[in-house]
Design a protein around this motif. Structure first.
Motif, short mmCIF file in Angstrom:
data_model
loop_
_atom_site.label_atom_id
_atom_site.label_comp_id
_atom_site.label_asym_id
_atom_site.label_seq_id
_atom_site.Cartn_x
_atom_site.Cartn_y
_atom_site.Cartn_z
N GLY A 35 49.53 42.89 41.56
CA GLY A 35 48.81 41.66 41.26
C GLY A 35 47.55 41.94 40.47
O GLY A 35 47.15 43.09 40.27
N LEU A 36 46.91 40.87 40.03
CA LEU A 36 45.66 40.96 39.28
C LEU A 36 44.54 40.42 40.16
O LEU A 36 44.51 39.23 40.49
CB LEU A 36 45.76 40.13 37.99
N LEU A 37 43.64 41.31 40.57
CA LEU A 37 42.50 40.90 41.37
C LEU A 37 41.49 40.22 40.45
O LEU A 37 40.89 40.85 39.58
CB LEU A 37 41.87 42.11 42.06
N SER A 79 34.89 41.20 36.23
CA SER A 79 36.12 41.30 35.45
C SER A 79 37.32 41.62 36.33
O SER A 79 37.18 42.29 37.36
CB SER A 79 35.96 42.37 34.37
N PRO A 80 38.51 41.15 35.97
CA PRO A 80 39.71 41.37 36.80
C PRO A 80 40.16 42.83 36.84
O PRO A 80 39.86 43.61 35.93
CB PRO A 80 40.77 40.49 36.11
N VAL A 81 40.88 43.18 37.90
CA VAL A 81 41.42 44.53 38.07
C VAL A 81 42.93 44.44 38.33
O VAL A 81 43.35 43.89 39.34
CB VAL A 81 40.76 45.27 39.26
N ASP A 125 38.61 49.29 33.69
CA ASP A 125 37.94 49.41 32.39
C ASP A 125 36.72 50.32 32.57
O ASP A 125 36.43 50.80 33.68
CB ASP A 125 37.58 48.03 31.82
N ALA A 126 36.02 50.59 31.48
CA ALA A 126 34.94 51.57 31.52
C ALA A 126 33.85 51.19 32.52
O ALA A 126 33.34 52.05 33.27
CB ALA A 126 34.34 51.74 30.12
N GLU A 127 33.48 49.93 32.57
CA GLU A 127 32.44 49.48 33.49
C GLU A 127 32.90 49.61 34.94
O GLU A 127 32.15 50.08 35.81
CB GLU A 127 32.07 48.03 33.19
N GLN A 128 34.14 49.21 35.21
CA GLN A 128 34.68 49.31 36.56
C GLN A 128 34.81 50.77 37.00
O GLN A 128 34.53 51.11 38.15
CB GLN A 128 36.03 48.61 36.63
N LEU A 129 35.24 51.63 36.10
CA LEU A 129 35.41 53.04 36.42
C LEU A 129 34.06 53.68 36.78
O LEU A 129 33.96 54.43 37.76
CB LEU A 129 36.04 53.78 35.25
N ALA A 130 33.03 53.36 36.01
CA ALA A 130 31.70 53.88 36.32
C ALA A 130 31.23 53.38 37.68
O ALA A 130 30.59 54.11 38.45
CB ALA A 130 30.72 53.48 35.23
#
Length: 245
Positions: A35-37, A79-81, A125-130
Motif C-alpha cells: 500500500g501507499l502510506l 510525503s507518501p511512502v 525519497d531522499a528526505e525520507q531516507l535521511a
C-alpha cells in the motif's frame, strides 16, 4: 476525504498504534498487503517498484505504518511512502543487542542463507531516507547484494539494489551461540528478565516495568545494553562485512 479514503485510514485498518507510543506493541501491526502510506491512510498502490527512490527492507518497526507516520511527523515530513510486501531470502529477524530509549528491545536482521521471510520493502525519497537514518542511531544502513540476498516482490520481480538497517551492537544469541529470533516484545522481555537477575534489578520483573523504566532513563538503557555484553549474550549478525552507506 471521501468514503473510500475513510475506509483506508490506519484506525479502520487496525494499524494506528505506533510502538513509539506503546512499546509492548513492537514491532507494530503490519499491513495485509502492499500500500501507499499517505498521512493517516494506507491507499492502494498503482505500481510496486519506484526507481527514483531507495528500497529498504524493513525487519522491525519500519514496516509499521503507524511507526513511519510517527517518525515523519516528528520531522515535519508529509510525503507518501510506498510499502511493498516481498519475499526476502538470506535474512532472518534477530534481536538487537541494545535497549532502546523508546522502551523496547528492537529487531535487527541476521544472515540466514536458507531462510525466506515475508517482509516489507519501503521505498524512500531522499528526505525520507535521511529522516529514517537519523532515527536509527544504533544501526548502520547496509547494502544487501544479490545474489546472496534475494528480494522478490508480489509480482515476482526481483530487486537488485536494496538496503537494510543492521544493529551495530550485534544481536542476542539463543544460548547455543546462534542468533535468537524475535518473538514479539512481551514474550522477548519476559524471557530476558527470567534469564537475568541483573536485568531484573535494573528494569523490574514485568515487561510493563521494563518499558516504563527504559523510557524514563536513557542512562539505564545504556547500562542494560552493556549488561547484554557483560553477560555474554551477544553474538554477530553475520552481516558485518556488508558495505555501510
Amino acid at each position: 476525504m471521501d468514503a473510500r479514503d475513510e475506509d483506508r485510514t490506519l484506525e479502520t485498518l487496525g494499524l494506528a498504534v505506533a510502538p513509539r507510543d506503546r512499546p509492548l506493541s513492537y514491532p507494530g501491526a503490519r499491513p495485509a498487503g502492499s500500500g501507499l502510506l499517505d498521512g493517516d491512510r494506507l491507499l492502494p498502490l498503482d505500481r510496486l517498484t519506484h526507481p527514483d527512490r531507495t528500497a529498504v527492507v524493513a525487519v522491525g518497526s519500519n514496516a509499521s505504518p503507524a511507526q513511519l507516520r510517527h517518525k515523519m511527523a516528528e520531522f515535519g515530513i508529509a510525503s507518501p511512502v510506498p510499502m511493498v510486501k516481498a519475499r526476502v531470502t538470506g535474512l532472518d529477524v534477530g534481536v538487537s543487542a541494545h535497549v532502546s530509549r523508546l522502551g523496547y528491545v528492537s529487531a535487527s536482521p541476521v544472515n540466514a542463507p536458507d531462510t525466506t521471510r515475508e517482509l516489507f520493502v519501503i521505498w524512500l525519497d531522499a528526505e525520507q531516507l535521511a529522516m529514517v537514518d537519523a532515527t536509527e542511531p544504533n544501526y548502520d544502513r547496509v547494502l544487501l547484494p544479490a545474489p546472496a540476498f534475494r528480494v522478490e516482490l508480489e509480482n515476482g520481480e526481483a530487486l537488485l539494489d536494496q538496503f537494510a538497517y543492521v544493529n551495530h551492537h550485534g544481536v542476542l544469541h539463543n544460548g547455543a551461540g546462534a542468533p535468537r529470533s524475535h518473538p514479539g516484545q512481551r514474550a522477548l522481555i519476559t524471557e530476558l528478565l527470567a534469564g537475568s537477575p541483573a536485568l531484573r534489578q535494573l528494569f523490574g520483573v514485568t515487561p510493563e516495568e521494563f518499558c516504563a523504566r527504559a523510557r524514563a532513563d536513557a542512562r539505564l538503557c545504556a547500562r542494560g545494553t552493556r549488561l547484554f555484553a557483560e553477560e555474554k549474550l551477544v553474538t554477530a549478525s553475520g552481516l558485518e562485512h556488508l558495505h555501510v552507506r
